[in-house]
Enzyme design. Structure first.
Site, PDB file in Angstrom:
ATOM      1  N   THR A 124       0.408  -1.292   0.241  1.00  0.00           N
ATOM      2  CA  THR A 124       0.034  -0.367  -0.144  1.00  0.00           C
ATOM      3  C   THR A 124       0.613   1.301   0.170  1.00  0.00           C
ATOM      4  O   THR A 124       2.154   1.439   0.467  1.00  0.00           O
ATOM      5  CB  THR A 124      -0.813   0.398   1.468  1.00  0.00           C
ATOM      6  OG1 THR A 124      -1.703   1.480   1.356  1.00  0.00           O
ATOM      7  CG2 THR A 124      -0.137  -0.196   2.833  1.00  0.00           C
ATOM      8  N   ASP A 125      -0.055   2.077  -0.468  1.00  0.00           N
ATOM      9  CA  ASP A 125       0.948   3.695  -0.554  1.00  0.00           C
ATOM     10  C   ASP A 125       1.549   3.914   1.124  1.00  0.00           C
ATOM     11  O   ASP A 125       2.076   4.786   0.972  1.00  0.00           O
ATOM     12  CB  ASP A 125       0.784   4.515  -1.713  1.00  0.00           C
ATOM     13  CG  ASP A 125      -0.638   5.423  -1.046  1.00  0.00           C
ATOM     14  OD1 ASP A 125      -1.326   4.579  -0.408  1.00  0.00           O
ATOM     15  OD2 ASP A 125      -0.994   5.588  -2.274  1.00  0.00           O
TER      16      ASP A 125
END
Length: 267
Positions: A124-125
């Protein structure tokens, strides 16, 4: 090719599996889904089993004996299995540590001598933390702000270590926020839509000015496929998102307006 998709009964995983089964993702002959079926897993997200093409197995990625038994003939493991809700991680981080960190390490322990198999870690960012303006590239340091994000960052480092130490073929994707079919209803967009349709308040965290990048899950799946098949991504982390950002407040206002809802936005 044969794929093992862990966490395949969840949101992005089920969309990925359905694209395999409808023939959109060419070259993949069969797929096995392994899912623990926690609150976010839903068997109805997936079609019925198809002999020789699709098999569903309920189980835990921490179960090494089970995981090993599913690897026969498998070319690639795509790991969607994760606890992924920030608020839940703040209330109790223990299950995030168990699944997101120990689960990844457990699978890689089994795979460390299997250099012919590809392992794709869906991250995930949020591992980057916060930024005042601009955007991150893949060379930015990982500065997670929640137990969830920290568990995903930890998993990335474990994947990297197994690549460097054992020579495994691994890739990491850092997705932005996704939306689309089979999204779990506690997430922002489906929650706001459901509340707006039922004239319930639309809950917004803080002042709602936080900007987010949202990508449709089908676009995310397309990008995941490119990462999984590209030789250029071996041993790398790759960001997946787009350049369009919107604040949480504006997003809620947009949904409310499109649905002609009388719901109040609450902070």
């Amino acid at each position: 090719m044969k794929y093992l998709v862990t966490g395949g009964a969840g949101f992005i995983g089920s969309n990925y599996v359905r694209r395999i089964l409808d023939g959109t993702l060419s070259g993949i002959e069969s797929v096995v889904v392994l899912d623990k079926m926690t609150y976010a897993g839903n068997r109805s997200n997936l079609p019925d089993e198809i002999s020789g093409q699709f098999q569903f197995v309920e189980g835990d990625i921490c179960d090494q004996e089970l995981f090993r038994s599913l690897l026969a003939g498998v070319d690639s493991i795509i790991n969607f299995a994760a606890e992924s809700h920030v608020d839940r991680s703040i209330r109790d981080s223990s299950v995030f540590i168990k699944t997101n960190i120990e689960g990844v390490n457990s699978m890689l322990q089994v795979m460390k001598s299997m250099k012919s198999k590809r392992f794709v870690q869906i991250s995930t960012d949020e591992v980057y933390g916060s930024i005042e303006k601009g955007a991150w590239d893949e060379n930015e340091p990982l500065l997670p702000n929640s137990p969830y994000a920290a568990s995903k960052a930890s998993a990335e480092l474990i994947v990297r270590a197994y690549t460097r130490t054992y020579g495994l073929d691994t890739r990491i994707t850092r997705c932005s926020n996704n939306y689309g079919p089979y999204h779990f209803p506690e997430k922002l967009i489906p929650l706001v839509i459901l509340n707006a349709l039922n004239s319930k308040p639309l809950p917004i965290y803080g002042d709602g000015q936080q900007s987010r990048c949202f990508a449709h899950v089908q676009d995310a799946v397309d990008a995941l496929v490119k990462v999984a098949f590209s030789k250029e991504t071996i041993g790398r982390a790759v960001n997946i998102g787009n350049s369009t950002e919107i604040s949480i407040l504006k997003l809620a206002e947009f949904i409310k307006d499109r649905l002609k809802s009388s719901s109040d936005i609450v902070f």
